[in-house]
Write a protein that holds these residues in place. Structure first.
Motif, mmCIF file in Angstrom:
data_model
loop_
_atom_site.group_PDB
_atom_site.id
_atom_site.type_symbol
_atom_site.label_atom_id
_atom_site.label_comp_id
_atom_site.label_asym_id
_atom_site.label_seq_id
_atom_site.Cartn_x
_atom_site.Cartn_y
_atom_site.Cartn_z
ATOM 1 N N UNK A 35 15.412 -62.006 -38.353
ATOM 2 C CA UNK A 35 16.406 -61.084 -37.802
ATOM 3 C C UNK A 35 16.077 -60.718 -36.355
ATOM 4 N N UNK A 36 14.789 -60.538 -36.047
ATOM 5 C CA UNK A 36 14.376 -60.189 -34.682
ATOM 6 C C UNK A 36 14.705 -61.320 -33.718
ATOM 7 N N UNK A 54 10.113 -63.200 -25.992
ATOM 8 C CA UNK A 54 9.638 -61.888 -25.518
ATOM 9 C C UNK A 54 10.442 -60.748 -26.132
ATOM 10 N N UNK A 55 11.753 -60.909 -26.182
ATOM 11 C CA UNK A 55 12.597 -59.864 -26.765
ATOM 12 C C UNK A 55 12.317 -59.749 -28.268
ATOM 13 N N UNK A 56 12.158 -60.879 -28.948
ATOM 14 C CA UNK A 56 11.835 -60.853 -30.382
ATOM 15 C C UNK A 56 10.503 -60.146 -30.604
ATOM 16 N N UNK A 57 9.505 -60.416 -29.745
ATOM 17 C CA UNK A 57 8.211 -59.739 -29.871
ATOM 18 C C UNK A 57 8.378 -58.230 -29.713
ATOM 19 N N UNK A 58 9.228 -57.799 -28.785
ATOM 20 C CA UNK A 58 9.474 -56.360 -28.613
ATOM 21 C C UNK A 58 10.159 -55.791 -29.850
ATOM 22 N N UNK A 97 2.309 -61.500 -36.391
ATOM 23 C CA UNK A 97 2.948 -60.306 -36.920
ATOM 24 C C UNK A 97 2.780 -60.257 -38.430
ATOM 25 N N UNK A 98 2.739 -59.059 -38.980
ATOM 26 C CA UNK A 98 2.647 -58.863 -40.421
ATOM 27 C C UNK A 98 3.939 -58.208 -40.886
ATOM 28 N N UNK A 125 5.094 -54.390 -36.034
ATOM 29 C CA UNK A 125 4.410 -55.287 -36.963
ATOM 30 C C UNK A 125 3.333 -56.128 -36.274
ATOM 31 N N UNK A 126 3.120 -55.905 -34.979
ATOM 32 C CA UNK A 126 2.208 -56.732 -34.187
ATOM 33 C C UNK A 126 0.772 -56.601 -34.679
#
Length: 147
Positions: free
Chosen positions: A83-84, A58-62, A74-75, A67-68
């Protein structure tokens, strides 16, 4: 319970990365995705074994919000997604975070750990919640003091 946060790609969807988590192995997850309709197999390009994959995902998605594309896709460059994930987990990836002899060893980046950033949850938590003495997580773990 240990889990994995991973990056999966597919040559039939160039430029797109799936950032997700699984309680199984990333290879098993990629195999499961193979039945979703794309003509080419999915490939695991990065994976990190962590204690709480759902939170780190979830934190990586934020971290990747700009890029979502949709759902968990993600692109962005693989390095940006890696890194995320590493930032969300609170450390860089090195040999100590890989299972010895694991099939993902060729994807190991060998980079040094980035400085740990305080999460918004940690920054907003009252001081008594940041007391590390009663945490079930080891020192330096990103979830330490968050329970």
């Amino acid at each position: 319970m240990p889990s994995w946060v991973y990056i999966i790609t597919n040559e039939a969807a160039p430029g797109l990365l799936k950032v997700g988590f699984t309680d199984r192995t990333p290879e098993q997850r990629a195999s499961e995705l193979g039945a979703t309709g794309l003509p080419l197999p999915y490939a695991v390009v990065f994976a990190l074994e962590v204690e709480d994959g759902r939170v780190i995902e979830r934190v990586a998605h934020k971290n990747l919000a700009q890029f979502h594309v949709g759902k968990e896709w993600f692109s962005c460059p693989i390095e940006t997604a890696r890194d995320a994930i590493e930032s969300a987990a609170g450390f860089g990836c090195d040999e100590s975070h890989l299972v010895p002899g694991h099939a993902l060893a060729p994807y190991f980046s060998g980079r040094s750990a980035p400085p740990r950033r305080q999460s918004p949850r940690e920054a907003l938590a009252p001081p008594h919640e940041q007391d590390e003495d009663d945490s079930p997580y080891p020192p330096g773990h990103p979830l330490r003091g968050m329970l």
